[in-house]
Design an enzyme around this catalytic site. Sequence first.
Site, PDB file in Angstrom:
ATOM      1  N   CYS A 179       0.832  -1.203   0.000  1.00 30.78           N
ATOM      2  CA  CYS A 179       0.000   0.000   0.000  1.00 30.78           C
ATOM      3  C   CYS A 179       0.870   1.259   0.000  1.00 30.78           C
ATOM      4  CB  CYS A 179      -1.010  -0.031   1.134  1.00 30.78           C
ATOM      5  SG  CYS A 179      -2.430   1.010   0.760  1.00 30.78           S
ATOM      6  N   HIS A 215      -3.677  -4.957   0.329  1.00 28.55           N
ATOM      7  CA  HIS A 215      -3.144  -5.498   1.589  1.00 28.55           C
ATOM      8  C   HIS A 215      -3.218  -7.026   1.531  1.00 28.55           C
ATOM      9  CE1 HIS A 215      -2.896  -1.801   4.085  1.00 28.55           C
ATOM     10  NE2 HIS A 215      -3.752  -1.362   3.184  1.00 28.55           N
ATOM     11  N   GLU A 266      -1.713  -9.150   3.167  1.00 26.51           N
ATOM     12  CA  GLU A 266      -1.575  -9.790   4.491  1.00 26.51           C
ATOM     13  C   GLU A 266      -2.911 -10.246   5.077  1.00 26.51           C
ATOM     14  OE1 GLU A 266      -1.092  -6.606   3.773  1.00 26.51           O
ATOM     15  OE2 GLU A 266      -1.694  -5.248   5.386  1.00 26.51           O
TER      16      GLU A 266
HETATM   17  N1  GLN Z   1      -1.912   6.684   2.961  1.00 30.25           N
HETATM   18  C1  GLN Z   1      -2.007   5.970   1.727  1.00 30.25           C
HETATM   19  C2  GLN Z   1      -3.366   6.146   1.063  1.00 30.25           C
HETATM   20  O1  GLN Z   1      -4.325   6.519   1.713  1.00 30.25           O
HETATM   21  C3  GLN Z   1      -1.690   4.502   1.920  1.00 30.25           C
HETATM   22  C4  GLN Z   1      -2.690   3.787   2.774  1.00 30.25           C
HETATM   23  C5  GLN Z   1      -2.204   2.466   3.292  1.00 30.25           C
HETATM   24  O2  GLN Z   1      -0.989   2.214   3.323  1.00 30.25           O
HETATM   25  N2  GLN Z   1      -3.120   1.632   3.738  1.00 30.25           N
HETATM   26  O3  GLN Z   1      -3.502   5.913  -0.087  1.00 30.25           O
END
Ligand code: GLN
Length: 543
Positions: free
Chosen positions: A382, A508, A510
């Site tokens: 992410c 994600h 995970e």
């Molecule tokens: N802050 C970033 C976004 O909102 C990444 C979010 C995250 O790592 N879950 O896109």
Amino acid sequence: MAKYIFVTGGVVSSIGKGITTASLGRLLRNRGWVVAPLKLDPYINVDAGTMNPYQHGEVFVTDDGAETDLDLGHYERFIDVSCSAGSSITTGKVYQKVIEAERRGDYLGATVQVIPHVTNEIKRGIVDLGRQQEADIVLAEIGGTVGDIESLPFLEAIRQMRKDFGKENTLYVHVTLVPSVGPWGEIKTKPTQHSVINLREIGISPDVLVCRSDRPIPDDVKEKISLFCDVPVEAVVESLSAETIYEVPLMYEGLGFGDLVADRLGLERREPNLQEWREIVGKIKQPKGRCTVAIVGKYTSNGDAYKSIAEALIHAGIANDCRVEIRWVESETLESAPDPSVLLSDIDAVIVAPGFGERGVEGKIRAIRFVRETGIPFLGICLGLQMAVVEYARHVCGLGGANSTEFGNDCPYAVIDIMADQSKLVAKGGTMRLGSYPCNLTAGSLAHRLYGSSRIEERHRHRFEVNNEFREVLIEKGLVVSGVSPDYRLVEMVEIPGHPFYVATQAHPEFKSRPNRPHPLFKGLVAAALSRRSVALVEPKNG
Ligand code: GLN
């Protein structure tokens, strides 16, 4: 009709109520029952999405996009089910529904009260989940500790459910601490007794006591607990600390917890299938190899903030027959270190973790540059993908000062920008791009090889994305976009061919890893880490 198990906690928090609930779920799943786990959280936040990971740990995201407590991650990993929005009920959510109903006029002039209106809404949530998931058993954990003011409506609701559904269909499991104190480590039952008194005052008499203890609880102490707390001695279940959390279901099975619960609920006795779980635990406890993976993040002082990543690494260790040691690296410290190699020395792979806000991002970028240039296996998750793109733009594409607009609108090259449908949103809670989305993988890419499929689905939680204005230059300079949304609009994955292992994902992964089904990206990362390690071990000898 479903049966209901309620798990409450006493004495102190953090004694492993979530793991106990998840383990009990596994015992029932091993017997072939359909289990619907549920977390009832007394906090007033509507969901965990707005809570600080330092305080509350990871925000776990379900397929249908709910931002929940990390215990749902334990349930998914142990019971091997997919939770949904209905698997998490908070005080905030309950009150929101009650107040909406009141505004609609549903209560027809009644004075709206905690009992029955709030308690009815809680009960409805519990029963509905069982129906939706066609569950044999709803397994509900009540957050917090008995005695907390805010958990009272939940306890009252579950108390009423015994009246509604009968003793044969409801079971109260109370998890307590049995500490040992003094120079001889005397085991003390008093805190457990008091906790049960607290529960009884509310009208709940526990059927089973799970007693967390550092040392084995002798029979006479179990008998004492049984006598004072009014539970049969076989329902005093000792719960010792395990070498790995995945061993807890086997420990409980050995103590007859599974049969006890089945008997109490009038379920037929079934032989549990323990083989898969035994293999999992065997692999965790006796690994052949070892490797170290650094997790670079900004909440590393609370490892719970990255719970699912840490668990996914354990699962990848199972698949690769190795123990994966985690080195937590605070991203901010990488900013001030004279050279990233100091903090990232003697590691076999690096994960750059998800996150929000500017603090520590330059450290993440430094770590990514280091792994890109030195060939250390890398997985970006992410924000990890976003910073990988920033790093590539700055140092390979010559776009100096490139950045994400998350950290300000004044950067010369906004290679990461707010998603179009996000820019006008004002409210923070539940408004990100959340939940499972499909992604097409490019044939022949590393991601494609690892997943073994050209169409995947992963869970998301973000507002920003790769800015398509820069897609071309990034690709021209060698970055491979290996995953895109089916409409090609969103970059989902990037990688660098020729690097031993360099993959970053906007999703994600995970959240979907399970001990019996390790996630392909983590499995691949750990495999790459192991081969790097074996080369490192051989090289000095040759040299
Ligand atoms: N802050 C970033 C976004 O909102 C990444 C979010 C995250 O790592 N879950 O896109």
